[in-house]
Design a protein around this motif. Structure first.
Motif, mmCIF file in Angstrom:
data_model
loop_
_atom_site.group_PDB
_atom_site.id
_atom_site.type_symbol
_atom_site.label_atom_id
_atom_site.label_comp_id
_atom_site.label_asym_id
_atom_site.label_seq_id
_atom_site.Cartn_x
_atom_site.Cartn_y
_atom_site.Cartn_z
ATOM 1 N N UNK A 277 0.729 -1.001 -0.044
ATOM 2 C CA UNK A 277 -0.035 -0.141 0.080
ATOM 3 C C UNK A 277 0.856 1.167 0.234
ATOM 4 N N UNK A 278 1.825 1.182 0.726
ATOM 5 C CA UNK A 278 2.784 2.461 0.939
ATOM 6 C C UNK A 278 3.318 2.515 -0.563
ATOM 7 N N UNK A 288 2.721 10.611 -13.822
ATOM 8 C CA UNK A 288 2.320 11.871 -14.639
ATOM 9 C C UNK A 288 1.205 11.249 -15.545
ATOM 10 N N UNK A 289 0.645 10.180 -15.342
ATOM 11 C CA UNK A 289 -0.301 9.552 -16.470
ATOM 12 C C UNK A 289 -1.528 10.215 -16.364
ATOM 13 N N UNK A 290 -2.533 9.888 -17.181
ATOM 14 C CA UNK A 290 -3.840 10.459 -16.994
ATOM 15 C C UNK A 290 -4.566 9.583 -15.840
ATOM 16 N N UNK A 291 -5.686 9.991 -15.439
ATOM 17 C CA UNK A 291 -6.532 9.475 -14.428
ATOM 18 C C UNK A 291 -6.760 7.879 -14.767
ATOM 19 N N UNK A 292 -6.740 6.960 -14.042
ATOM 20 C CA UNK A 292 -6.662 5.460 -14.061
ATOM 21 C C UNK A 292 -7.629 5.083 -13.105
ATOM 22 N N UNK A 293 -9.036 5.033 -13.305
ATOM 23 C CA UNK A 293 -10.114 4.585 -12.475
ATOM 24 C C UNK A 293 -9.967 2.945 -12.194
ATOM 25 N N UNK A 294 -10.161 2.733 -10.892
ATOM 26 C CA UNK A 294 -10.021 1.241 -10.403
ATOM 27 C C UNK A 294 -10.986 1.212 -9.372
ATOM 28 N N UNK A 295 -11.361 -0.209 -8.954
ATOM 29 C CA UNK A 295 -12.232 -0.270 -7.859
ATOM 30 C C UNK A 295 -11.534 -0.642 -6.612
ATOM 31 N N UNK A 296 -11.884 0.060 -5.626
ATOM 32 C CA UNK A 296 -11.348 -0.214 -4.264
ATOM 33 C C UNK A 296 -12.258 0.185 -3.078
ATOM 34 N N UNK A 297 -11.913 -0.238 -2.000
ATOM 35 C CA UNK A 297 -12.596 -0.091 -0.576
ATOM 36 C C UNK A 297 -11.946 1.392 -0.123
ATOM 37 N N UNK A 298 -12.981 2.292 -0.183
ATOM 38 C CA UNK A 298 -12.723 3.583 0.536
ATOM 39 C C UNK A 298 -11.947 3.550 1.766
ATOM 40 N N UNK A 299 -12.560 2.676 2.719
ATOM 41 C CA UNK A 299 -12.370 2.757 3.954
ATOM 42 C C UNK A 299 -10.660 2.313 4.309
ATOM 43 N N UNK A 300 -10.578 1.119 3.274
ATOM 44 C CA UNK A 300 -9.100 0.761 3.371
ATOM 45 C C UNK A 300 -8.215 1.679 2.876
ATOM 46 N N UNK A 301 -8.583 2.231 1.767
ATOM 47 C CA UNK A 301 -7.511 3.455 1.170
ATOM 48 C C UNK A 301 -7.344 4.412 2.232
ATOM 49 N N UNK A 302 -8.487 5.021 2.958
ATOM 50 C CA UNK A 302 -8.158 6.049 3.854
ATOM 51 C C UNK A 302 -7.475 5.638 5.235
ATOM 52 N N UNK A 303 -7.806 4.145 5.550
ATOM 53 C CA UNK A 303 -7.179 3.844 6.755
ATOM 54 C C UNK A 303 -5.632 3.832 6.483
#
Length: 584
Positions: A277-278, A288-303
């Motif tokens: 994660x780090x 510096x590339x363009x936006x790359x959407x992916x599916x992820x758990x917001x709680x896990x990412x913010x934790x």
């Protein structure tokens, strides 16, 4: 009908400079080619014998009408200049024949038609052609005068008629010459103005592109600055992770059962996830590339941002994270969303120089249309903002800080990230009582479909062990799985008629790699759902440029459960997804 005729006249293979002239000439040729024969047909049907002079006019007018039709055909096939010159020369030849046969009195009322070649020469070929045509008509008049003298007409009368004709033609030529000169000057002025406007447009476009490029560079600089600020915390976290892994590795000396080994492996897995994660955060921020959407758990990412937030804030600021126990998934650029959260947190830090309370919470809410949204709330007890400032905070380069303290891009980046993810941002602020930012994203992403749904997945990966793990997870999740070791084997599977609902392919493979396989399949199966598995390595910029926009990109490392969620997301219809979201 009028528009169709106008479009037909405009569809001629000529240059842009001759297009207006070609439209005007075609109208004239059509009128002459249609109306002149119609007039004589009406005259002949009216009965009565034709006088000798009428027979002359019939021949003359018939020749002019035929020339008009031939010239029109030339213009339509792209020979505009040739067609115009042919018609002009033909008209002048007819004039010469008329004067040679009938003298200066012979043309009679038809002399007015001599003005037409003057106009045609001046408007289509310029002033030099106009005066050359006048000289030729003058020679025709002299030929007619000679014919009159040969017939015994009094020289004084012949000279008077010839002089009158030449004066009339000269006046017409002068008028046309002045008109053409004025028109050419006007057109030259218009062309010059057009060039100036085009140059101004190019300059504005270049300035806009330069401004956008500068903004992108400043955003990148801001990312690098954030990495510098967080480097100490990252090193601290990595040292902790390595310490945990080394500690669990020492458990190999304990030989009193399987359970300690399981605990050790579970601990190593957790530590490895934290390290991954780090690494992902650092690579996300620096790319510096363009936006790359992916599916992820917001709680896990913010934790995973908690340690970074604690490094960011002064120790006198109390940090509170209220994260959901259940998974709340969204589809967005994870790195950019994390950067957006850090940008808002940075503004909160600057608003609380003497300490305070910063709270980050995540929850599922419904908007006014009943759609399910994931809301990230970031609040502080800082200085707050006046209403006039609040309305402008998302404008690029707007800042209330000193020039050395901020670029005015932080919140502009936040607004752009939320907009690209299909979300919105709401801001409440009261001077002296702090601010609250609510980042709303569409979600949660559709969960696995109802029982009975069994999407067919073609999994392509050259790592046999990893492919086996993913195949097992997908099959346990209710999928039909086809597997292949590389792109060529996958192409063979599909060529045998086993077309999947979803293609999941690794990027780096020998022979036919994932990107080449996707390109080949996209041409034949434009509606096939595809997922490309890749890392955030140097190929990220290339993929952002070359990968079709409707292809999902899943970043390593990921859990098999996340891949399963991708598969059902891609095979769930919008109606089904809406029903599931609306019921939350």
């Amino acid at each position: 009908m009028h528009n169709k005729a106008r479009d037909w006249l405009a569809r001629v293979p000529v240059g842009d400079g001759d297009r207006r002239k070609a439209r005007a000439l075609q109208r004239v040729l059509l009128l002459i080619g249609v109306l002149v024969p119609a007039f004589w047909i009406t005259r002949l049907l009216g009965g009565g014998a034709l006088a000798p002079i009428e027979r002359t006019y019939l021949v003359v007018h018939g020749g002019v009408a035929a020339l008009a039709v031939i010239s029109l055909v030339c213009v339509r096939v792209g020979r505009f200049r040739f067609g115009a010159a042919l018609f002009l020369i033909g008209c002048l030849a007819v004039i010469l024949v008329v004067y040679a046969l009938n003298g200066v009195n012979g043309p009679g009322p038809a002399q007015i038609t001599h003005v037409f070649p003057l106009a045609l020469a001046g408007l289509l070929f310029g002033r030099r052609a106009l005066w050359a045509t006048l000289v030729f008509i003058g020679l025709c008049v002299l030929v007619g005068a000679g014919r009159e003298l040969a017939n015994g007409t009094r020289p004084g009368l012949v000279g008077e008629i010839a002089a009158g004709l030449m004066i009339s033609f000269l006046v017409v030529a002068v008028v046309f010459d002045s008109t053409v000169a004025g028109l050419q000057a006007y057109l030259a002025d218009v062309e010059e103005r057009h060039r100036e406007l085009e140059q101004a447009r190019r300059s504005l476009k270049a300035e806009k592109e330069e401004r956008e490029h500068t903004m992108e560079q400043l955003v990148h600089v801001q990312k690098v600055k954030a990495i510098g600020q967080l480097a100490g915390g990252v090193a601290h976290d990595f040292n902790n992770i390595l310490g945990v892994i080394l500690g669990y590795a020492r458990w190999r000396e304990r030989r009193d059962g399987v359970e300690p080994l399981r605990e050790a492996l579970a601990g190593v897995e957790t530590a490895a996830r934290r390290g991954a994660a780090i690494s992902r955060k650092l690579l996300n921020f620096s790319r510096q590339d363009v936006a790359h959407p992916e599916v992820f758990d917001v709680g896990e990412a913010l934790h995973g941002l908690e340690s970074m937030l604690r490094q960011l804030f002064d120790p006198r600021v109390r940090i509170e994270l209220a994260l959901p126990a259940d998974s709340l998934t969204v589809r967005a650029d994870r790195g950019q969303l994390e950067l957006a959260v850090l940008n808002v947190a940075t503004n909160a830090r600057d608003a609380m120089p003497d300490g305070g309370h910063f709270r980050l919470a995540v929850d599922s809410v419904l908007d006014e249309r009943g759609r399910s949204l994931v809301e990230i709330t970031l609040s502080d007890t800082g200085e707050g903002m006046e209403e006039a400032v609040r309305r402008r905070i998302f404008e690029p380069f707007f800042t209330t800080k000193s020039q050395s303290s901020g670029t005015g891009l932080g919140l502009a980046v936040v607004g752009r990230v939320l907009h690209e993810a299909g979300g919105e941002i709401l801001v409440d602020s009261t001077p002296g009582r702090g601010s609250r930012f609510r980042l709303r994203l569409p979600g949660p992403v559709a969960a696995p479909a109802a029982e009975g749904a069994s999407p067919r997945v073609l999994l392509v990966d050259d790592d046999d062990e990893w492919r086996s793990v993913l195949v097992t997870a997908l099959e346990q999740g209710g999928c039909q799985v086809l597997s292949a070791r590389d792109g060529r084997e996958a192409w063979g599977v599909i060529a045998r008629g086993r077309v999947p609902d979803v293609l999941v392919t690794d990027y780096r493979m020998p022979g036919l790699d994932g990107l080449a396989l996707i390109r080949r399949l996209r041409a034949r199966y434009p509606d096939l759902a595809m997922v490309l598995v890749s890392d955030y390595l140097p190929e990220a910029a290339r993929l952002a440029r070359d990968l079709p926009p409707d292809v999902e990109r899943l970043s390593k490392p990921f859990s098999p459960a996340l891949l399963l969620q991708y598969v059902f997301m891609l095979t769930t219809s919008p109606e089904q997804a809406g029903d599931e979201g609306g019921g939350g």
